[in-house]
Design a protein around this motif. Structure first.
Motif, short mmCIF file in Angstrom:
data_model
loop_
_atom_site.label_atom_id
_atom_site.label_comp_id
_atom_site.label_asym_id
_atom_site.label_seq_id
_atom_site.Cartn_x
_atom_site.Cartn_y
_atom_site.Cartn_z
N GLY A 1 -19.40 -28.40 -35.30
CA GLY A 1 -19.43 -27.29 -36.34
C GLY A 1 -19.57 -26.04 -35.68
O GLY A 1 -20.11 -25.29 -36.18
N MET A 2 -19.02 -25.94 -34.63
CA MET A 2 -19.03 -24.48 -34.04
C MET A 2 -17.98 -23.66 -34.37
O MET A 2 -17.95 -22.58 -34.40
N ALA A 3 -16.95 -24.30 -35.04
CA ALA A 3 -15.88 -23.33 -35.81
C ALA A 3 -16.35 -22.23 -37.02
O ALA A 3 -16.39 -21.09 -36.68
N ALA A 4 -17.51 -23.00 -37.72
CA ALA A 4 -18.26 -22.02 -38.65
C ALA A 4 -18.92 -20.78 -38.14
O ALA A 4 -18.63 -19.94 -38.58
N PRO A 5 -19.77 -20.94 -37.16
CA PRO A 5 -20.14 -20.00 -36.44
C PRO A 5 -19.22 -19.05 -35.73
O PRO A 5 -19.62 -17.72 -35.64
N ILE A 6 -18.57 -19.62 -34.93
CA ILE A 6 -17.56 -18.70 -34.44
C ILE A 6 -16.73 -17.76 -35.35
O ILE A 6 -16.35 -16.64 -35.14
N VAL A 7 -16.28 -18.42 -36.18
CA VAL A 7 -15.60 -17.75 -37.41
C VAL A 7 -16.49 -16.76 -38.09
O VAL A 7 -16.28 -15.39 -38.34
N GLY A 8 -17.83 -17.22 -38.26
CA GLY A 8 -18.69 -16.13 -38.98
C GLY A 8 -19.53 -15.17 -38.12
O GLY A 8 -20.07 -13.99 -38.37
N VAL A 9 -19.47 -15.59 -36.84
CA VAL A 9 -20.42 -14.79 -35.75
C VAL A 9 -19.73 -13.72 -35.29
O VAL A 9 -20.44 -12.41 -35.01
N THR A 10 -18.52 -13.57 -34.98
CA THR A 10 -17.81 -12.30 -34.51
C THR A 10 -18.32 -11.11 -35.64
O THR A 10 -18.66 -10.19 -35.42
N PRO A 11 -17.91 -11.40 -37.06
CA PRO A 11 -18.19 -10.39 -37.83
C PRO A 11 -19.55 -10.27 -37.93
O PRO A 11 -20.31 -9.10 -38.22
N MET A 12 -20.52 -11.32 -38.14
CA MET A 12 -21.84 -11.26 -38.32
C MET A 12 -22.49 -10.35 -37.22
O MET A 12 -23.17 -9.36 -37.58
N PHE A 13 -22.07 -10.72 -35.92
CA PHE A 13 -22.95 -9.89 -34.95
C PHE A 13 -22.29 -8.41 -35.03
O PHE A 13 -22.93 -7.54 -34.49
N ALA A 14 -20.98 -8.34 -35.31
CA ALA A 14 -20.58 -7.09 -35.47
C ALA A 14 -21.25 -6.16 -36.36
O ALA A 14 -21.60 -5.00 -36.19
N VAL A 15 -21.53 -6.87 -37.46
CA VAL A 15 -22.03 -6.07 -38.49
C VAL A 15 -23.98 -5.94 -38.13
O VAL A 15 -24.25 -5.05 -38.81
N CYS A 16 -24.28 -6.83 -37.64
CA CYS A 16 -25.89 -6.79 -36.77
C CYS A 16 -25.85 -5.57 -36.13
O CYS A 16 -26.66 -4.69 -36.46
N PHE A 17 -24.98 -5.59 -35.17
CA PHE A 17 -25.09 -4.34 -34.19
C PHE A 17 -24.87 -3.00 -35.09
O PHE A 17 -25.33 -2.07 -34.66
#
Length: 301
Positions: free
Chosen positions: A74-90
């Motif tokens: 299930g890592m593909a979903a957080p990898i695809v989501g996490v880059t923009p997500m942490f970008a938006v977070c910071f």
């Protein structure tokens, strides 16, 4: 008071945060898989033993039954989501700080940093909620023995086909309840620790790698101390069959407390805390390294 070493750039925060998020997923995903499986395992019938007796038992069974790939399922979903997500977070954190400054060199108080962190939690939910839903469903399907989804994209397609956009975004309110206060604690703690770990007469921007790792890791622990109860509810709600919890998280909360007690709200605590330190240490180190690089190549951005 928290020291602001240079003018805040939400744009740089965006790019550096994305890199930090990728670092976090690579380090932390195996224990995230363990956490979700512990949180969503079915209640054993009388006389039966639980599927997993604890964190280390779940880790051992996953590793023996599925190999290392099982830990990264299930890592593909957080990898695809996490880059923009942490970008938006910071970016949200940088914007939250910027909005509270009257002058570029204003020093923010810790409550102001907490408020800026809470804004970042609101920003990230739009990306985080569907990614979390897909990740949780993929993480538990291997444990149940049923293969309904072939991967992240297939899972997203089936969810959309079955229930539309609401099916993909199931659990959004609980994601907000988790991430808004937890993000405030996350960023405030990191800034506070950076300040107290900075030697007298030195700049926060010159903090050594071990101190950045320590501050980032501890910030992750403080973040999850706040986030675990709503995270347990979210995992249960997002992986439940359609219609099981008609009144949303209130039904999940009532069922958990009635059947398993208040302690059930801290299921997966050990896995979360073991994961929190190294994953968030990696995240903030990645962020700081990327920020230094951006300050070097684009000082005026």
């Amino acid at each position: 008071m928290a020291e602001q070493p240079q003018p805040i750039s939400p744009v740089k925060n965006f790019f550096a945060g994305g890199f930090g998020g990728v670092c976090l997923v690579f380090v932390g995903h195996p224990l995230d898989t363990i956490k979700v499986r512990l949180q969503t395992q079915p209640k054993p019938q009388p006389g039966q033993t639980p599927l997993y007796s604890g964190t280390f038992d779940c880790f051992r069974k996953t590793l023996v039954g599925e190999g290392v790939r099982g830990l990264y399922r299930g890592m593909a979903a957080p990898i695809v989501g996490v880059t923009p997500m942490f970008a938006v977070c910071f970016f949200g954190f940088g914007l939250g700080k910027r909005l509270q400054q009257r002058k570029p060199d204003d020093v923010l108080t810790y409550p102001q940093l907490f408020a800026a962190g809470m804004l970042s939690g609101v920003f990230t939910t739009v990306i985080m909620a569907p990614g979390e839903r897909i990740k949780c469903l993929l993480q538990i399907q291997a444990a149940t023995g049923e293969t309904k989804y072939s991967g992240s994209l297939d899972c997203a397609k089936q969810l959309y086909r079955e229930a539309g956009i609401r099916g993909v975004y199931k659990g959004t309110v609980l994601t907000l309840m988790r991430d808004v206060p937890a993000s405030g604690m996350y960023f405030m703690t990191y800034e506070w620790l950076k300040n107290i770990l900075t030697p007298e007469g030195k700049s926060v921007s010159d903090l050594s790698v071990p101190r950045i790792l320590f501050a980032g890791g501890l910030a992750g622990i403080f973040n999850w101390a706040v986030a675990i109860p709503p995270d347990v509810l979210k995992s249960r709600f997002q992986t439940a069959p359609p219609g099981k919890y008609a009144n949303g998280f209130r039904d999940v909360l009532r069922e958990l407390i009635r059947e398993e007690g208040v302690a059930s709200l801290y299921k997966g605590f050990t896995a979360v805390m073991i994961r929190a330190f190294p994953a968030n240490a990696a995240c903030f180190l990645g962020f700081e390294v990327a920020m230094k690089f951006l300050n070097w190549v684009a000082p005026g951005l």
